[in-house]
Scaffold this active site. Structure first.
Site, PDB file in Angstrom:
ATOM      1  N   ASP A  42      47.435  55.984  40.395  1.00 15.32           N
ATOM      2  CA  ASP A  42      48.118  55.078  41.312  1.00 15.32           C
ATOM      3  C   ASP A  42      48.844  54.036  40.480  1.00 15.32           C
ATOM      4  OD1 ASP A  42      49.063  53.819  43.505  1.00 15.32           O
ATOM      5  OD2 ASP A  42      47.139  53.217  44.318  1.00 15.32           O
ATOM      6  N   HIS A  96      40.490  42.325  39.211  1.00 13.41           N
ATOM      7  CA  HIS A  96      41.449  42.642  40.287  1.00 13.41           C
ATOM      8  C   HIS A  96      40.767  42.685  41.648  1.00 13.41           C
ATOM      9  CE1 HIS A  96      39.686  46.616  40.457  1.00 13.41           C
ATOM     10  NE2 HIS A  96      40.625  47.103  41.232  1.00 13.41           N
ATOM     11  N   GLY A  97      39.434  42.622  41.653  1.00 12.38           N
ATOM     12  CA  GLY A  97      38.672  42.668  42.897  1.00 12.38           C
ATOM     13  C   GLY A  97      37.215  42.399  42.604  1.00 12.38           C
ATOM     14  N   ALA A  98      36.365  42.762  43.564  1.00 12.98           N
ATOM     15  CA  ALA A  98      34.938  42.515  43.391  1.00 12.98           C
ATOM     16  C   ALA A  98      34.262  43.586  42.539  1.00 12.98           C
ATOM     17  CB  ALA A  98      34.256  42.436  44.758  1.00 12.98           C
ATOM     18  N   GLY A  99      34.767  44.810  42.592  1.00 14.98           N
ATOM     19  CA  GLY A  99      34.172  45.897  41.820  1.00 14.98           C
ATOM     20  C   GLY A  99      33.074  46.615  42.587  1.00 14.98           C
ATOM     21  N   GLY A 113      41.395  40.269  45.814  1.00 17.83           N
ATOM     22  CA  GLY A 113      40.687  40.533  47.056  1.00 17.83           C
ATOM     23  C   GLY A 113      39.217  40.813  46.830  1.00 17.83           C
ATOM     24  N   GLY A 114      38.421  40.579  47.873  1.00 18.81           N
ATOM     25  CA  GLY A 114      37.030  40.991  47.856  1.00 18.81           C
ATOM     26  C   GLY A 114      36.896  42.297  48.613  1.00 18.81           C
ATOM     27  N   HIS A 162      47.254  45.317  49.600  1.00 18.51           N
ATOM     28  CA  HIS A 162      46.798  45.990  48.383  1.00 18.51           C
ATOM     29  C   HIS A 162      47.136  47.467  48.476  1.00 18.51           C
ATOM     30  CE1 HIS A 162      43.204  47.985  46.163  1.00 18.51           C
ATOM     31  NE2 HIS A 162      44.200  47.817  45.314  1.00 18.51           N
TER      32      HIS A 162
END
EC number: 6.5.1.8
Length: 424
Positions: free
Chosen positions: A57, A330-333, A297-298, A178
């Site tokens: 992506d 880039h996020g919460a993971g 983002g979460g 996103h």
């Protein structure tokens, strides 16, 4: 190698393997296992780019728009303090629920979808970019890909891709999105994996590390097409975010926009200690140079944040920034795989092959306590499948500053069961 946060052994082994080929590496606090290179990994190379590092992506990223609206403007008059005190009032608000339905109807979510909007950006100048001619047109291959790209521009896809409506701490409304370059980026990545292994355009190839020399024709062409996919992703995200702002009846006041699956040419320190231009691959990591803003983002039920790279930091923080190559999460993971979260179901019969650890009731309970209005979304994207974003951000230390905390009001995603080959 700089590692932020705690990670399992497989993730550590992956970044160590990447480090054996790179000039410099780092792992962000939201890291987890990916294809060859972990999500949350950052790697710098001399005149080379990693195809699987950038990923399938290409140019997946986040965009957020601050509007001139307040929570009361998009609900039946509810204020942010009222929502905070009684979350169920938001979930039951007819105006907000109607807006969630309209977003779900107006924006195309899911696998291989076409953008059916009358104002879809199908004539964007990016379709005249000379980079398209790096793709052969034998049997109409280039024309077919470009046609697909036109139809998909401004579609969101599935998986963890979303359109969210948020409120910050002052009650100001933000719109966040996103997603990435859809089928275009996936095809470019797949084709260059094939070409680098002796295959041809349009052929499948195994997912293996490929470092392309940018001074050679194959690397040169990949770079041009990667940048084209980046331009495509930016155009799509901004169109969707602005479309939703327009639907809400708002005006754009600020745009925060970043890729997190991409490669950049930047100045960094090499293994020999000199400063030189290197190719920095951020796979699920956000650029965070001093003063640079990012939207992170979460999960579907958690807060998101607007962050800024630390400016004029102390010596310890400055060193951490350099070692991170000025990157952040880039996020919460994820802490749970998609299959572990949702289980495995037979596509045709619907028979449960392996039960998941998360139920629809668990998700409803979580969202209900926060008053989040959800449209779409599968169990594989449940909040329980992710880390908590505040803990992840804390692990990044003083390298970033949080400018705004964004509370989700409306979350719109593809429906459960969507299988999208273009998600990150």
């Amino acid at each position: 190698m700089r590692i932020f946060g705690q990670h399992d052994e497989n993730t550590i082994r992956q970044i160590q393997d990447v480090a054996s080929r790179a000039e410099q590496t780092a792992l962000m606090a939201d890291g987890h296992v990916g294809y060859t290179m972990p999500i949350g990994g950052v790697a710098a190379y001399r005149d080379k780019v990693s195809v699987v590092g950038v990923g399938f992506d290409i140019a997946c990223g986040n965009a957020a728009i601050r509007t001139d609206l307040t929570v009361a403007d998009i609900t039946g008059g509810l204020t942010l303090p009222e929502v905070q005190r009684n979350p169920h009032r938001l979930a039951e608000d007819r105006q907000a629920r109607r807006m969630a339905d309209e977003i779900q109807h107006a924006i195309s979510f899911g696998i291989g979808r076409k953008n059916n909007a009358d104002d879809a950006p199908t004539d964007d100048p990016l379709f005249l970019d000379a980079a398209w001619y790096a793709i052969p047109n034998v049997g109409g291959y280039r024309d077919t890909l470009q046609d697909k790209a036109r139809r998909q521009l401004g579609t969101v896809g599935s998986g963890n891709h979303y359109v969210d409506v948020f409120a910050d701490e002052a009650g100001t409304v933000w719109v966040g999105v996103h997603f990435g370059s859809r089928g275009l980026g996936h095809t470019i990545a797949s084709d260059f994996l094939s070409l680098s292994q002796g295959g041809d355009w349009g052929q499948r190839a195994r997912e293996a590390e490929v470092l392309l020399d940018l001074q050679q024709p194959l690397g040169h062409d990949y770079w041009r097409l990667m940048e084209l996919a980046g331009r495509y992703a930016y155009t799509g995200r901004e169109w969707v975010a602005r479309k939703v702002v327009q639907m809400l009846g708002g005006t754009e006041l600020e745009l925060v926009h970043n890729h997190h699956n991409f490669a950049w040419k930047e100045q960094h320190t090499t293994k020999s200690g000199e400063t030189a231009e290197m190719v920095v691959v951020r796979k699920g990591a956000t650029p965070a140079f001093p003063g640079q803003k990012g939207f992170i983002g979460g999960s579907m039920g958690d807060d998101a944040v607007i962050v800024r790279g630390a400016e004029a930091p102390d010596e310890e923080t400055a060193a951490a920034q350099r070692e991170a190559m000025f990157s952040t999460v880039h996020g919460a993971g994820r802490v749970m795989s998609r299959t572990a979260a949702a289980g495995k179901v037979h596509r045709k019969t619907g028979r449960v092959i392996t039960p998941g650890r998360i139920s629809r009731e668990m998700v409803s309970d979580w969202l209900g306590k926060r008053g989040v209005i959800l449209r779409g979304g599968g169990l594989d994207e449940a909040p329980q499948a992710y880390r908590r974003l505040p803990k992840v951000l804390e692990a990044q230390g003083a390298t970033i500053h949080i400018e705004h905390v964004l509370r989700p009001l409306i979350v719109v995603m593809a429906g459960a069961g969507e299988i999208d080959p273009y998600k990150d």
